[in-house]
Structure formats: structure tokens, C-alpha cells
Design a protein around this motif. Structure first.
Motif, PDB file in Angstrom:
ATOM      1  N   ALA A 125      -6.566  59.811  19.657  1.00 47.75           N
ATOM      2  CA  ALA A 125      -7.806  59.919  20.300  1.00 47.75           C
ATOM      3  C   ALA A 125      -8.565  60.734  19.957  1.00 47.75           C
ATOM      4  O   ALA A 125      -8.074  61.827  20.524  1.00 47.75           O
ATOM      5  CB  ALA A 125      -7.226  58.892  21.567  1.00 47.75           C
ATOM      6  N   THR A 126      -9.623  61.516  19.842  1.00 47.14           N
ATOM      7  CA  THR A 126      -9.711  62.386  19.322  1.00 47.14           C
ATOM      8  C   THR A 126     -11.723  61.488  19.954  1.00 47.14           C
ATOM      9  O   THR A 126     -12.299  60.671  19.700  1.00 47.14           O
ATOM     10  CB  THR A 126     -10.670  62.503  17.400  1.00 47.14           C
ATOM     11  OG1 THR A 126      -9.460  62.848  17.297  1.00 47.14           O
ATOM     12  CG2 THR A 126     -11.191  64.048  17.586  1.00 47.14           C
ATOM     13  N   LEU A 127     -11.830  63.382  20.492  1.00 43.78           N
ATOM     14  CA  LEU A 127     -14.137  63.125  21.095  1.00 43.78           C
ATOM     15  C   LEU A 127     -14.530  63.732  19.443  1.00 43.78           C
ATOM     16  O   LEU A 127     -14.224  64.637  19.066  1.00 43.78           O
ATOM     17  CB  LEU A 127     -13.784  64.226  21.589  1.00 43.78           C
ATOM     18  CG  LEU A 127     -15.220  64.869  22.074  1.00 43.78           C
ATOM     19  CD1 LEU A 127     -16.352  62.961  23.407  1.00 43.78           C
ATOM     20  CD2 LEU A 127     -15.161  65.517  23.749  1.00 43.78           C
ATOM     21  N   ILE A 128     -15.303  63.043  19.167  1.00 40.24           N
ATOM     22  CA  ILE A 128     -16.065  62.541  18.110  1.00 40.24           C
ATOM     23  C   ILE A 128     -17.962  63.925  18.091  1.00 40.24           C
ATOM     24  O   ILE A 128     -18.624  64.070  17.413  1.00 40.24           O
ATOM     25  CB  ILE A 128     -16.332  62.035  17.308  1.00 40.24           C
ATOM     26  CG1 ILE A 128     -16.965  60.833  17.683  1.00 40.24           C
ATOM     27  CG2 ILE A 128     -14.429  61.315  16.757  1.00 40.24           C
ATOM     28  CD1 ILE A 128     -17.202  59.495  16.609  1.00 40.24           C
ATOM     29  N   ASN A 129     -18.251  63.547  19.264  1.00 37.97           N
ATOM     30  CA  ASN A 129     -19.031  64.272  19.961  1.00 37.97           C
ATOM     31  C   ASN A 129     -19.281  65.194  20.475  1.00 37.97           C
ATOM     32  O   ASN A 129     -18.637  65.639  21.709  1.00 37.97           O
ATOM     33  CB  ASN A 129     -20.683  63.094  20.729  1.00 37.97           C
ATOM     34  CG  ASN A 129     -19.380  62.367  21.611  1.00 37.97           C
ATOM     35  OD1 ASN A 129     -18.758  62.291  21.772  1.00 37.97           O
ATOM     36  ND2 ASN A 129     -20.820  62.222  22.343  1.00 37.97           N
TER      37      ASN A 129
END
Length: 720
Positions: free
Chosen positions: A460-464
Motif C-alpha cells: 500500500a503506497t501513498l502516491i500523491n
């Protein structure tokens, strides 16, 4: 310096004589006439003074006011070698009606009646041409100056200067001088004896015995039934910013013997000191008036009106008091809505205006820098090129109304204050299903087999950016059919690639569905995501259960949490799946009936191929670690008649590459193969390979008789 109106009469050669009522404007008034002056070495305080007033009724019941003042010498042998002055200070309610209006000052002085006296004279009419006394008026001090001639006599005690002035309220009213009610309980007055203060031997008598105060003891001087129309202030209609047309109504019955007009006085809010006077605005029969101004009004300008009623037969005119100030209004609608999000560098909004005007929009961020932009005609506005919003900033936006004269701010709307929403964290979910192959390595698992070890990874990756993902929750459901679970590990991986183990993953059971899942709830600020490309990596392994054949392993993951401001983000779910195949070496398909028909009675040993096989013989090797497998066959039941007890043993053979091998009750290998994968392997049956009926002449074989037999196929991962 003060402006004065003088009415003087003198027989002294040093004074200029024009007429009984000569008007001299802007006469210099000595500074010694001021109400309060500091004494100097020449100053003396001598004599006594008295001040009195009375109010009488005229023939129409109107008030006639008399003010009397006298000053008498108490020192023997005093000589005054300058011009004495008696200053009668009028109530402000009266003075305000004539100040700065030369004509009214002239009329007021001319309408005064009364007497004066000074040493060496008796009472004389105040307007006598032989009394050497002059009358003037001071705007500065609201005062009537009675200036006496120079006296060089040695004055004895009891010598005095006196004046008695009267004015008729009705007569004043006919000259446009209307006297309003007292602002207090009565009208205050003051009398002072002083001198011009020039030349040798001049004296300036300080405030003391020479100054007296008093009152005209009425709260309202009245007209009674004096035969003049009563004129009251007009009502001006509401005034709006940039309005050029002024309308109103005088709100009174008009006297047929008079013509009515309105005068407007406009004071600009921009600091212009000279008011704009608009005269002689006609009034119609209904009392309405209207005029178009040469320049538009602006917010904050004030306007007052005076109604004039002028006699149609003489020069009499009646003037109302000035109306209450009407202030120009301007309604500025505040901002109604804005659009701004964290991560943006612009802010837009709407502030629709309903009034004409010049507008601009102001923006202040966190009570710091203020930005300015224009307001479009449709009420929209846009600030661009702003510092990137991180979320959580306080923004204050308001609308300014600008002067079309100076460009300065005249008015501002109420503030529109909002907190910039935090950027909603955008989370990428990557689900990876892997299987352990025969070499012990992990590979992508489009399918798995029973007994195979599976590794599942959720990333699960934060992309913004900028965005914050906090209070993270991870829920990873464990598929049915997965057993022998390892403990799940959770790792936080920074954008720079640094991995840190995270504790707190729990294995829980959903009692409703009786399924298990891994669960993590972040409670530590250190584990909040504040930088893009930061990830949580959840990983565990399990073994595919034998009973899961032909099922699907479904990995369902759910995440949520909150943004940087603590607002819950939408729950996000993702599912990944893989199919389960058998992990065994197995028959995929095998014939259940093999037919040999129309077989003749052989006269020698002969091999016959099947006339019909109801299914092919198919084998699959689902084992993770492949090895050679072996297909064997044995005669489990000899061929025998279906109607008699006749039996033919070893009636079948298996041909391999053209060579026949008898099938006995002992299992014998007929095919061997090593599979590269779990692809189905169909055993080849043709003229060179496969099962054959091989019989010769036999007493147990009869014509037109049916026979049956039973063969057993055996699949082994080891040779027998």
C-alpha cells in the motif's frame, strides 16, 4: 483671523464711512478677543460686568429675545487709550444658522434692535449714525462684536459701557434663519468686555470680572402664529454607490404664496473639504424633487437637504433646518464559495455582486501575506501562482469596494474564512501472489496447486504529494483453502527505500463469516505517511489445502485511515485471485469401456485393435517437483463369457512401438514420462501403441458369444 460682517456708523475721520449698513468682509479680529487668553504684563483686571437675558412675546405669540451686558469701572483714574469691545457670544443653535453665510449675517445684524452707551453718552439706538459704535459678527467665536470709540478720558468709578440687543424670532425666520430647539435645557450665552489691543497704552482685560455667562431660559424659541409657512426638512430617498439621480419629498403642505425649492449639500468621503452645493432644485405639486448630479456619489458621501420657501410677492424667504445626514450606502456581498485543495497553487471562488462598483478580491493565508486579484463581472475570481497549499491552512477572503475617484478602499465585505482541505491521500494497492517452484524460488502464480506453498504480498503506497495518510488501517483477508500460515510481517518502506519493521499486525477471526484476516491499525505518529512513495508491505505465506482443488484463492484487502486533518478517507478495497489445481500425479481421463466387435474365431493367434474406446487415457502431473511417472496395467478380471463360465486368460496385450507385451495379473509398465509442467498428457493409442485383444484358437471361444474383461490402470511416481 476671522471673517466678520460689520455694520458701523462713525463720525471719526480715521474710520471709513460708506453707509449706515456697510458690509465689510474678512475684517481682522484682534487675537485678544479669543475666549481664553493668557495674561501678559500689560493685562489688568478691573471693573465689574453683568449679563442678563429675557424673552418676551410678540403680537403673534412669537418669542422676542433681549440680551443685555454692561461693564463698569471700579478703579479711580483709569484711562483706556484703545477701542473697547463688548462681545456677545450667541448660542451655537443660533450661530450655526448664520455662520459662513454672509447674507444671513447681514440680515441678522440688520434685524437686531436695542441700545448702546459708553462713557460720555446716554443710551442710543444701536443703529444710530451718530453713536460712533459699529456692529460686526465673528464666525470664529459665534459672537456679535459691539466696538466702541477710543476714549482718552480719565474714567471715574461707575463709568460703564453697555449694550442691549433684541431679536424677533419671527423676523429672523422670514430671512431664512430658523432657530432649532436647544441642545440642552436652555440656550447658553456669554458676554465679554475687552479691547482691540493695538497702539500705545492698550490693555487686554482677562477673563474674570469682565466676562459673564448666562442662558436664554427656554428649550425652544417659538414662532407662535407668526404669518409665515412652517418649513421642515425634506426627506431624501436612499442613496446608493455610483448613483447620480437624487430624489426625495419635502413632506409638507406647500403654501400657495411661496415657491418651494431644495438645496442639497454633498460632502465627499475622499477628504475634499469644499462641499458640493446644488441649489434651486424645483419641487412639484406633490412635494417631489429630483436632480441629476454632475458626478456620481460614492459610498460614505453624505448629503443633507434644506427646503426653501420664497415669497412670490417680496424678498421674504423661509428656510428649513438642515435635514439629518443621508449617507450613501453600498452593499458588498461577501464571498459565497471557494474551491481550493491541498497540493494546489490556486484558489477560485464566487462573490456575485448586485450593486455597481469597482471591486477587487483580497486573500490572506494564515494571517500572513495578502494577495489581490480582480473580481470578474460574473462574480468569479481566481488566485493563481500561490504557494502550494499543504492542507490545513486558514484562508481569509474578502471583497473590497474601491473609489472610482481615488482607487482607495471605501468598503470591505465580511470575511469568508475557511480551512484548506487536506489532500485526500491517494493509495496504490499492489497485490502479489507467488508460488514456490520446484527449485525453491518464488514465481508469479497465475495458478497454484494443492500442497504448494504460496506467498502473498500487499503493498500500500501513498502516491500523491503533498498528502498525509495517517491512522492507517490494513485488513487482509486470508482465503479459504490456505493453511499452515506463517506469521505476517509488516514493513514501512520510505521514499528513499529504507525499510523499517512495524509491529502490531494481528490475526483475527470474522465471527460472521468464520474467516481469518490480518489486521493493522496505526497509532503512532512516526508511522504516518507524509511523503509520496512511502509504503506499507504486508507479507505472509501458506500452503494450499488438498481440498481446494478447482477452487479460487481470493485475497481481499481493505484499507482506510484519515488525511492530515483527521478526516476519514474513503475505504478502498482490492481483490486478487488465483485458481487451484491438483498438486497430484493423476488420471485426468480414462476409458471406462473399450469394445472389440465382430471378432472372427481365429485359427491362429491374432491381435485385434479396439473398435471403440469411450474416452482417451489422459494423465497430468500436478506435482510441484516433477519426476518420471509410470503407467502400468494389469488384468484384474480375465475375459469371460457373459452367459457361460467360459474364461480366456491373458487375452490382452499392450503394444509399445509395435511390440506386444502380454497383460497378466501382475502390473506391468506400458508408458513412462517426465512432464515439464502440469499439461495433460494423452497416452497415444494407434497401430503401433496401445491396447489390443490378442487371442488364438481356444475351446472357450465360441461363435456369437459375448465376452467381458476388466483391466486396471495404475499410475505410479516410481517404477514397479
Amino acid at each position: 483671523m476671522s471673517s466678520e460682517i460689520n455694520i458701523q456708523s462713525t463720525d471719526q475721520t480715521e474710520e471709513t464711512i460708506n453707509s449706515k449698513k456697510e458690509v465689510v468682509e474678512n475684517e481682522t479680529v484682534p487675537t485678544d478677543v479669543k475666549e481664553y487668553v493668557a495674561p501678559d504684563p500689560r493685562t489688568v483686571s478691573v471693573g465689574n460686568s453683568t449679563l442678563s437675558s429675557s424673552v418676551a412675546s410678540g403680537s403673534y405669540g412669537q418669542d422676542i429675545v433681549t440680551i443685555s451686558y454692561d461693564y463698569s469701572i471700579t478703579v479711580i483714574g483709569l484711562a483706556i487709550n484703545d477701542k473697547p469691545i463688548i462681545a456677545i457670544q450667541l448660542p451655537s443653535e443660533i450661530a450655526n444658522q448664520i455662520n459662513n453665510d454672509v447674507t444671513k449675517q447681514q440680515d441678522f445684524l440688520a434685524l437686531l434692535t436695542g441700545t448702546v452707551s459708553y462713557p460720555g453718552t446716554t443710551n442710543q439706538d444701536i443703529h444710530s449714525t451718530t453713536n460712533s459704535v459699529s456692529l460686526s459678527y465673528s464666525n470664529t467665536y459665534n459672537s456679535i462684536y459691539v466696538t466702541f470709540p477710543t476714549s482718552s478720558l480719565v474714567l471715574l468709578p461707575g463709568t460703564k459701557w453697555s449694550v442691549s440687543l433684541s431679536f424677533d424670532v419671527g423676523a429672523m425666520y422670514k430671512r431664512g434663519i430658523s432657530i432649532p430647539a436647544a441642545t440642552g435645557a436652555n440656550y447658553p450665552i456669554r458676554g465679554t468686555f475687552t479691547d482691540v489691543g493695538t497702539g500705545l497704552g492698550a490693555i487686554s482685560i482677562i477673563v474674570g470680572n469682565n466676562t459673564k455667562t448666562g442662558t436664554i431660559n427656554k428649550t425652544q424659541l417659538v414662532l407662535g402664529t407668526y404669518p409665515v409657512p412652517r418649513v421642515t426638512p425634506a426627506s431624501v430617498n436612499t442613496l446608493s454607490h455610483l448613483q447620480t439621480n437624487v430624489t426625495g419629498n419635502i413632506q409638507q403642505t406647500q403654501d400657495s404664496g411661496y415657491n418651494y425649492t431644495v438645496q442639497l449639500t454633498i460632502n465627499h468621503t475622499d477628504g475634499t473639504t469644499t462641499p458640493i452645493i446644488v441649489n434651486n432644485i424645483p419641487v412639484d405639486s406633490s412635494g417631489n424633487f429630483s436632480t441629476t448630479l454632475s458626478s456620481a456619489l460614492e459610498y460614505g458621501d453624505t448629503l443633507s437637504s434644506i427646503v426653501y420657501a420664497r415669497s412670490k410677492t417680496n424678498t421674504d424667504y423661509v428656510q428649513s433646518a438642515s435635514s439629518t445626514l443621508r449617507t450613501v450606502s453600498w452593499t458588498i456581498n461577501p464571498v459565497s464559495a471557494i474551491t481550493v485543495v491541498g497540493g494546489a497553487t490556486q484558489l477560485s471562488g464566487t462573490a456575485t455582486q448586485t450593486s455597481l462598483g469597482s471591486y477587487q478580491v483580497k486573500l490572506q493565508i494564515n494571517n500572513g501575506t495578502t494577495y489581490t486579484t480582480s473580481l470578474n463581472a460574473n462574480g468569479s475570481f481566481l488566485f493563481s501562482g500561490l504557494p502550494t497549499f499543504q492542507g490545513g491552512e486558514s484562508v481569509k477572503i474578502w471583497i473590497q469596494g474601491l473609489s472610482t475617484r481615488t482607487g482607495a478602499q471605501l468598503l470591505a465585505s465580511s470575511d469568508f474564512i475557511r480551512t484548506v482541505p487536506y489532500p485526500v491521500p491517494q493509495i496504490s494497492l499492489v497485490q502479489t501472489i507467488e508460488r514456490r517452484n520446484a527449485q525453491g524460488n518464488w514465481e508469479s502464480a497465475s495458478s497454484v496447486v494443492t500442497g504448494q506453498t504460496v506467498r502473498y504480498t500487499l503493498t500500500a503506497t501513498l502516491i500523491n504529494q503533498p498528502a498525509t495518510w495517517m491512522n492507517q488501517q490494513l485488513k487482509s483477508s486470508i482465503p479459504a483453502g490456505l493453511t499452515q500460515l506463517s506469521a505476517a510481517t509488516l514493513t514501512k518502506k520510505s521514499a528513499a527505500g529504507v525499510s523499517t519493521p512495524v509491529l502490531g499486525v494481528q490475526l483475527l477471526t470474522d465471527t460472521n463469516s468464520n474467516t481469518q484476516y490480518w489486521y493493522y491499525q496505526n497509532t503512532l505518529a512516526a508511522n504516518n505517511f507524509t511523503e509520496a512513495n512511502t509504503s506499507f508491505i504486508l507479507q505472509y505465506t501458506g500452503v494450499v489445502a488438498d481440498g481446494a482443488v478447482d477452487q479460487t484463492l481470493a485475497f481481499l484487502d481493505t484499507i482506510n485511515g484519515s488525511d492530515g486533518g483527521g478526516t476519514a478517507i474513503p475505504t478502498q478495497s482490492s481483490i486478487a485471485s488465483t485458481t487451484v489445481k491438483s498438486g497430484a500425479l493423476r488420471f485426468v481421463q480414462s476409458p471406462t469401456q473399450i469394445s472389440f466387435t465382430k471378432i472372427p474365431i481365429p485359427n491362429k493367434t491374432t491381435a485385434y485393435s479396439p473398435s471403440n474406446i469411450n474416452a482417451p487415457l489422459v494423465i497430468a502431473d500436478g506435482r510441484v517437483t516433477k519426476s518420471q511417472w509410470h503407467l502400468l496395467v494389469r488384468e484384474s478380471q480375465a475375459m469371460h463369457s457373459t452367459t457361460t463360465s467360459k474364461t480366456v486368460n491373458q487375452a490382452f496385450a499392450y503394444r509399445k512401438s509395435g511390440v506386444d507385451y502380454p497383460i497378466t495379473t501382475l502390473a506391468s509398465e506400458v508408458y513412462a514420462y517426465t512432464a515439464a509442467d502440469d499439461t495433460n498428457v494423452q497416452i497415444p493409442w494407434n497401430q503401433q501403441n496401445g491396447l489390443f485383444l490378442k487371442i488364438g484358437p481356444d475351446i472357450n471361444i465360441n461363435v456369437n458369444e459375448a465376452y467381458t474383461a476388466e483391466l486396471q490402470w495404475i499410475l505410479s511416481d516410481t517404477p514397479i
